[in-house]
Design an enzyme around this catalytic site. Sequence first.
Site: not given
Length: 636
Positions: A229, A231-234, A449, A452, A526
């Site tokens: 939500p 992130t600028g999709k619209t 991270e 990993h 994980d």
Amino acid sequence: MVEKKINHQKNQKKSSNGIRSIFFVIIVFLFAYAFVNSFSAGAKTEEVALSDVIARANDANGNIKKITVSGSDLYITLKDKDQPTQHSRKDSSGTLYEQGLKNSCADKTGDELTECQKTYPVVEYEEPVNYGDIIFNVLTLGLPILAIIIFFTYMMRQAQSMNKENMGFGKAKAKLYGPDKKKVTFKDVAGNESAKQDLEEIVDFLKNPKKYETLGAKIPRGVLLAGDPGTGKTLMARAVAGEANVPFFSISGSEFAEMFVGVGASRVRDLFSKAKKNAPSIIFIDEIDAVAHKRDARGGAGREDEQTLNQILVEMDGFDNESGVIVMAATNRVDMLDKALLRPGRFDRHVDVALPERKDRLAILKVHFKNKPLEEGINLDSLAAKTAGSSGADLANIANEAAITAAREGHKTITSDDITEAFERVAIGPKRQSKVMNEHEKKLTAYHEAGHAIVGHVLPDSDPVHKVTIIPRGHTGGVTWFLPPEDRSYKNIYELKDVLARAMGGRIAEKLIFGKDDITTGASSDLRNVASLAKEMIVEEGMGSETRNLVFPEEATGYYTISTGKPYSEKTAEIIDKEIKTLSDEAAKRAELVLSANREALDRLAEALLEKETLDEDELPALLKGTTLPEGAKLH
Ligand code: ADP
Ligand code: MG
Ligand code: ZN
């Protein structure tokens, strides 16, 4: 953004609706008229004098077949008629009438009557009509009918006006962003370069559909924008329309939920037909997960959604290559979408809209601080640095909050204190919906991270590390990608054990750095992966140490023991559990050995992640240089 609304259809509907209700009223009146009329037969008859009636009744040539007496009314039926056509009244005392009709067949019976009737009129008596009764009947029978009719007319109107408001284009909610209005372009969307690149092609198609047609190219129909939500999709979808300079028809999936039964589907129909008329054009279905969730995901509920979804599928299947309409949709839950929507010919293009990285965050901040006066010397980059995990919407929000704070404090320009306060309010404010990470979370994710990545890199049978990021995605904190060098259908036990160990690497790194007590929930997925892979190795692949070459397939055997509900006994189940534990303990031990032996590299990588947030193939080798595989972690 100015919205253009098209209203003419509304008026048309209204007038046809008006005609219909007038029609109803007329029918009601006709009924009422016929009803009353049936009681007052003879209302249209000719008035004749009583003396005339008496004279003719006593005359064989008087031409009267029947006299119907109803109270003081006399209805006269002539010999050549079936209905009374004349009317008269008894005299007020009734004597003249009594005298006069004595000479007719009035008091005759039997054969005499039959004989008399051949020449003289029959006299019939009828219950006099009581107009009070009629009114009563009309009230008790007619009014409810009228009420029902009015009710139905009202309901139909209601439904139609619902349609008008919710259905057609522009009528109330669906918006048309016309090409002539102030438009959004890719310039307004900061960062997100790869998504923009993917969409360039769509823009080009919308601009020159002919170019693609003549080459027989299969044109994309559905483009699904997926991402967290805010992130600028619209914004991105509108930018595509703006770049291509075509009409943009948008509707949000959640709007369907408010609609009347059946309206969702008809609105979809309207939307598509309007878009086709205005082709080339874009249809944008925002938050499509609201109608297109997996059909089983909600049990029996949501039939209305299903109809809407089906209509979307039908419309998309009905497109031909020349329609020139591109359907875009946005969702933050791709995993929730009905698979039917993702099939070829539907939303088969996926564009990932990711949370912004540091440089993109800086770019977004610049966009949103553009028209806000900043105090001299303010460094937006340091704000970008500490907003890892925030979305474009969060950043826009911070910019706005900063301006509000400055105004409230009476500052002429936005100070760095205003920005800090705004950041804190958005990041740790009461709503706390955004995923802005605090420093501790960020450090934890970086070590996780890095763990990993290092375990995966050091272990000899693991795939190479491709990319590491601490930018959250969906429900995960960060991601480490491993690239299998080539497609292989089989994996050996060493490779699988290395997968287990590197999956443990995140958790173990956290433990090494932050101590035993600081175990977080960040590693739960994980651990779940470890558990399911380990179980598969034991149950399906015969990779247990004690149960080597023994498998315990749980499906399709048709044989289940009562105690466990599985095709093996409780004792075997215990052995399986033990084998799974052995595998994960071994994985944890190997991960710990690797990370302790490479503590320096772990710090180095984590620091680089904190600084850059994402490390890719070019940057990783230098950081991983000098790592070693400790003796104890070797399997062969
Ligand atoms: P989504 O549809 O993905 O939930 P929106 O497109 O509604 O997100 O974005 C909300 C707001 O956040 C936008 O109106 C814009 O102000 C801001 N925003 C989001 N992403 C960006 C970006 N990449 N560049 C500039 N502004 C952005
Ligand atoms: Mg949106
Ligand atoms: Zn992890």
